[in-house]
Design a protein around this motif. Structure first.
Motif: not given
Length: 63
Positions: A53-56, A59-61
């Motif tokens: 979730l942190g990686i997602r 990437r989203r930001n």
């Protein structure tokens, strides 16, 4: 190995997993208590979920 030995082994492992999960989740701005409980009751999987979730989110930001 009786039930007491199993509990004495599992409890520190679950607590360690919960603390690692909370730390990772806190680094990404997640709430403390839900992640602590998730880390305690689903020990190894919760750490990988917090990392994913942190990686997602990163990437989203666009970081």
């Amino acid at each position: 190995m009786n039930i007491i030995d199993a509990l004495l082994f599992a409890l520190p492992a679950c607590l360690l997993s919960a603390l690692i999960t909370v730390y990772i989740a806190h680094m990404y701005g997640r709430r403390f208590w839900p992640w602590l409980l998730f880390g305690f009751f689903v020990p190894l999987l919760s750490t990988f979920v917090a990392i994913a979730l942190g990686i997602r989110d990163a990437r989203r930001n666009g970081e």
